[in-house]
Design an enzyme around this catalytic site. Structure first.
Site, PDB file in Angstrom:
ATOM      1  N   HIS A 172       0.872  -1.185   0.000  1.00 18.10           N
ATOM      2  CA  HIS A 172       0.000   0.000   0.000  1.00 18.10           C
ATOM      3  C   HIS A 172       0.904   1.229   0.000  1.00 18.10           C
ATOM      4  O   HIS A 172       1.633   1.490   0.969  1.00 18.10           O
ATOM      5  CB  HIS A 172      -0.909   0.010   1.231  1.00 18.10           C
ATOM      6  CG  HIS A 172      -2.036   0.997   1.137  1.00 18.10           C
ATOM      7  ND1 HIS A 172      -1.823   2.356   1.216  1.00 18.10           N
ATOM      8  CD2 HIS A 172      -3.375   0.825   0.967  1.00 18.10           C
ATOM      9  CE1 HIS A 172      -2.989   2.985   1.115  1.00 18.10           C
ATOM     10  NE2 HIS A 172      -3.943   2.071   0.947  1.00 18.10           N
ATOM     11  N   THR A 212      -8.445   9.483   3.877  1.00 20.55           N
ATOM     12  CA  THR A 212      -8.193   8.252   3.132  1.00 20.55           C
ATOM     13  C   THR A 212      -7.119   8.521   2.081  1.00 20.55           C
ATOM     14  O   THR A 212      -6.812   9.690   1.771  1.00 20.55           O
ATOM     15  CB  THR A 212      -9.487   7.728   2.482  1.00 20.55           C
ATOM     16  OG1 THR A 212      -9.240   6.446   1.912  1.00 20.55           O
ATOM     17  CG2 THR A 212     -10.000   8.671   1.406  1.00 20.55           C
ATOM     18  N   ARG A 249      -0.825   6.432 -13.792  1.00 19.70           N
ATOM     19  CA  ARG A 249       0.615   6.376 -13.517  1.00 19.70           C
ATOM     20  C   ARG A 249       1.413   6.296 -14.824  1.00 19.70           C
ATOM     21  O   ARG A 249       2.599   6.625 -14.852  1.00 19.70           O
ATOM     22  CB  ARG A 249       0.949   5.175 -12.628  1.00 19.70           C
ATOM     23  CG  ARG A 249       0.473   5.359 -11.199  1.00 19.70           C
ATOM     24  CD  ARG A 249       0.555   4.048 -10.412  1.00 19.70           C
ATOM     25  NE  ARG A 249      -0.117   4.172  -9.138  1.00 19.70           N
ATOM     26  CZ  ARG A 249       0.469   4.506  -7.992  1.00 19.70           C
ATOM     27  NH1 ARG A 249       1.769   4.761  -7.965  1.00 19.70           N
ATOM     28  NH2 ARG A 249      -0.220   4.577  -6.870  1.00 19.70           N
ATOM     29  N   SER A 261      19.778   9.445 -46.010  1.00 18.17           N
ATOM     30  CA  SER A 261      19.474   8.057 -46.338  1.00 18.17           C
ATOM     31  C   SER A 261      20.757   7.245 -46.330  1.00 18.17           C
ATOM     32  O   SER A 261      21.807   7.729 -46.751  1.00 18.17           O
ATOM     33  CB  SER A 261      18.815   7.977 -47.716  1.00 18.17           C
ATOM     34  OG  SER A 261      18.802   6.647 -48.196  1.00 18.17           O
ATOM     35  N   SER A 262      20.647   6.011 -45.861  1.00 18.82           N
ATOM     36  CA  SER A 262      21.829   5.142 -45.861  1.00 18.82           C
ATOM     37  C   SER A 262      22.173   4.684 -47.271  1.00 18.82           C
ATOM     38  O   SER A 262      23.313   4.313 -47.556  1.00 18.82           O
ATOM     39  CB  SER A 262      21.583   3.920 -44.962  1.00 18.82           C
ATOM     40  OG  SER A 262      20.501   3.148 -45.467  1.00 18.82           O
ATOM     41  N   LYS A 292      19.247  12.342 -50.536  1.00 19.43           N
ATOM     42  CA  LYS A 292      18.012  12.518 -49.777  1.00 19.43           C
ATOM     43  C   LYS A 292      18.153  13.512 -48.623  1.00 19.43           C
ATOM     44  O   LYS A 292      19.119  13.507 -47.883  1.00 19.43           O
ATOM     45  CB  LYS A 292      17.547  11.177 -49.206  1.00 19.43           C
ATOM     46  CG  LYS A 292      17.147  10.143 -50.237  1.00 19.43           C
ATOM     47  CD  LYS A 292      15.837  10.488 -50.919  1.00 19.43           C
ATOM     48  CE  LYS A 292      14.645  10.403 -49.979  1.00 19.43           C
ATOM     49  NZ  LYS A 292      14.433   9.034 -49.442  1.00 19.43           N
ATOM     50  N   LYS A 293      17.113  14.350 -48.477  1.00 17.51           N
ATOM     51  CA  LYS A 293      16.942  15.230 -47.303  1.00 17.51           C
ATOM     52  C   LYS A 293      15.514  15.009 -46.812  1.00 17.51           C
ATOM     53  O   LYS A 293      14.571  15.589 -47.339  1.00 17.51           O
ATOM     54  CB  LYS A 293      17.176  16.691 -47.679  1.00 17.51           C
ATOM     55  CG  LYS A 293      18.626  17.011 -48.021  1.00 17.51           C
ATOM     56  CD  LYS A 293      18.763  18.364 -48.702  1.00 17.51           C
ATOM     57  CE  LYS A 293      18.507  19.505 -47.764  1.00 17.51           C
ATOM     58  NZ  LYS A 293      18.783  20.829 -48.392  1.00 17.51           N
ATOM     59  N   ASN A 294      15.376  14.141 -45.844  1.00 23.03           N
ATOM     60  CA  ASN A 294      14.050  13.706 -45.411  1.00 23.03           C
ATOM     61  C   ASN A 294      13.500  14.563 -44.263  1.00 23.03           C
ATOM     62  O   ASN A 294      14.259  14.964 -43.375  1.00 23.03           O
ATOM     63  CB  ASN A 294      14.099  12.241 -44.963  1.00 23.03           C
ATOM     64  CG  ASN A 294      14.623  11.316 -46.043  1.00 23.03           C
ATOM     65  OD1 ASN A 294      14.403  11.568 -47.227  1.00 23.03           O
ATOM     66  ND2 ASN A 294      15.317  10.268 -45.654  1.00 23.03           N
ATOM     67  N   HIS A 297      -7.997  19.595 -51.603  1.00 27.84           N
ATOM     68  CA  HIS A 297      -7.902  18.209 -52.067  1.00 27.84           C
ATOM     69  C   HIS A 297      -6.524  17.929 -52.671  1.00 27.84           C
ATOM     70  O   HIS A 297      -6.373  17.014 -53.488  1.00 27.84           O
ATOM     71  CB  HIS A 297      -8.990  17.889 -53.103  1.00 27.84           C
ATOM     72  CG  HIS A 297     -10.379  18.177 -52.634  1.00 27.84           C
ATOM     73  ND1 HIS A 297     -11.121  17.286 -51.898  1.00 27.84           N
ATOM     74  CD2 HIS A 297     -11.155  19.289 -52.786  1.00 27.84           C
ATOM     75  CE1 HIS A 297     -12.295  17.819 -51.619  1.00 27.84           C
ATOM     76  NE2 HIS A 297     -12.348  19.026 -52.136  1.00 27.84           N
TER      77      HIS A 297
END
Length: 460
Positions: free
Chosen positions: A98, A123, A340, A292-293, A298-300, A171
């Site tokens: 408790h 309580t 929690r 990118s590997s 790439k430029k993400n 759209h």
């Protein structure tokens, strides 16, 4: 919610997920078998939680002293002698199972005989619920400051790009001209609403309950609750069933989810505008950063994508928060395990996401020339509505004007010729509108003639 240090043995670097680095002395202790890895770590957050619980107990004791329910001076002695020892609380809890009894026992061990007067008629929910609300309020102050920073950056950038033309899309299709500043102003207004929502949510959970078992005040004077609430800058819970009603918390976590949704909205727009076909905006890319590997070019937009994922996490906490509303009779503890987890997780995640968004907005690259280039992709079709409205001024019905303009728009698109050229070759249009007047309908500035009205509304 501050991730600078999670405890005295582990340093946390401000990344998400947190990067943990063991301090050298802690490594040595492990290697020398001086401590067990499976022992509970003593966190600053946990110590802070028990300090709040102690503050609540002391405030309640002060009230009881004033009401002559316990001897005078108890609260002073408790404040002087009490020590928060999280490790000791854990050891006691492992036996009694408790949490609050373990906490009170550890305090009484230090305080001595006067410790028996603590928690009189109360309580565990009186303390833990009020404590949880205080934790959420404090976390919200950090989040509120984050939102203020977002607003500051968005305002600065929106003013800077107030008249930077770009295409508005509906759209995903080119619609009519707008400005990049107006896009940012829209985000600014949304975060203003988020700030108000958060303030409202904080008010919702800023309540205190010191009403005893099943919330009847049978063994604790209601004046104790009044005193504690005032002392801790909370409102009294009008009626509790031993616990503070969880609809309040469901509202709070829902607001956090809405804020996360706003973060994702901004992040998604940046991700879309960074697409190769558009390339109007992009995240900053450091000199040594790799995209990118496999593909060096790439430029993400990884930071914005990361925010999308984090927003999903914060939103996922809403359902269990809503389900916490329904408990058995006056109380059960099915909500406790949920809170929690979602309490720290949602606030820390949102705090991190807001800081990441600040960083993206402050340092993003904006390309006005590419925005203008994209405006011309459709050869002027984006001015179709103005042409249609002008035709209605010259005697055409709206239906006839729409059909006529649509026919020329499709001709322009099919033959890949300027929309203006197609219109000038249409005999029906030539009879009503001169080429000189027609060319005026292709003026970008027409679309921002009332931009100051919007800016005054947003940045009043």
């Amino acid at each position: 919610t501050d991730l600078k240090y999670i405890n005295k043995n582990i340093e946390v670097y401000y990344e998400f997920p947190p990067v943990f680095k063991l301090k050298e002395n802690f490594k040595e202790n492990i290697n020398n078998n001086n401590c067990k890895i499976d022992e509970p770590l003593l966190t600053d957050e946990e110590k802070n939680k028990y300090q709040i619980c102690l503050d609540i107990e002391i405030a309640a004791a002060q009230a009881m002293e004033k009401l002559k329910l316990i001897p005078k001076g108890v609260s002073t002695k408790v404040r002087k002698k009490a020590v928060i020892n999280v490790d000791r609380i854990h050891k006691i809890e492992s036996k009694v199972h408790h949490e609050l009894i373990a906490f009170l026992t550890s305090i009484t061990e230090k305080v001595g005989r006067d410790g028996k007067f603590l928690h009189k008629g109360m309580t565990s929910s009186d303390v833990l619920d009020s404590c949880f609300n205080i934790q959420l309020v404090r976390a919200s102050k950090i989040i509120n400051k984050d939102i203020d920073e977002i607003l500051k950056i968005l305002k600065k950038k929106s003013l800077k790009y107030k008249k930077t033309f770009c295409i508005g899309r509906s759209h995903g299709i080119h619609a009519e001209p707008t400005t990049f500043g107006l896009k940012l102003a829209s985000f600014y207004e949304e975060f203003k609403r988020n700030k108000k929502r958060l303030e409202s949510a904080v008010k919702e959970i800023s309540t205190c309950s010191i009403s005893g078992a099943v919330g009847t005040f049978a063994n604790v004077d209601h004046k104790v609750e009044l005193y504690v609430a005032k002392k801790l800058n909370l409102k009294i819970e009008p009626i509790s069933t031993q616990i503070i009603p969880r609809d309040r918390h469901a509202y709070y976590f829902s607001v956090l989810a809405i804020i996360a949704g706003s973060i994702e909205r901004v992040a998604t727009e940046i991700r879309n505008l960074q697409r190769t076909e558009l390339q109007e905006v992009e995240e900053f890319f450091t000199k040594e950063q790799k995209g990118s590997s496999a593909m060096p070019h790439k430029k993400n937009p990884i930071l914005s994508e990361n925010l999308t994922g984090l927003a999903r996490m914060v939103r996922s906490y809403v359902v269990p928060a809503l389900e916490n509303i329904t408990l058995w009779h006056e109380r059960d503890i099915s909500h406790s395990s949920v809170e929690r987890n979602i309490g720290p997780d949602s606030t820390i995640t949102l705090d991190f996401a807001l800081n990441r968004l600040q960083n993206i907005l402050e340092n993003m690259n904006v390309y006005p020339k590419k925005m203008l280039k994209n405006l011309d992709i459709t050869n002027g079709l984006i001015f179709s509505q103005r042409v249609m409205l002008e035709l209605t001024k010259h005697g055409f019905s709206r239906e006839k004007a729409y059909t006529l303009v649509q026919k020329n728009a499709q001709n322009s698109w099919k033959k890949n010729i300027p929309f203006y050229e197609s219109l000038t070759n249409d005999s029906l249009i030539n009879k009503k509108i001169s080429n000189k007047d027609l060319i005026k309908m292709f003026d970008l500035n027409y679309h921002i003639k009332r931009i100051n009205v919007i800016y005054k509304r947003v940045f009043k």
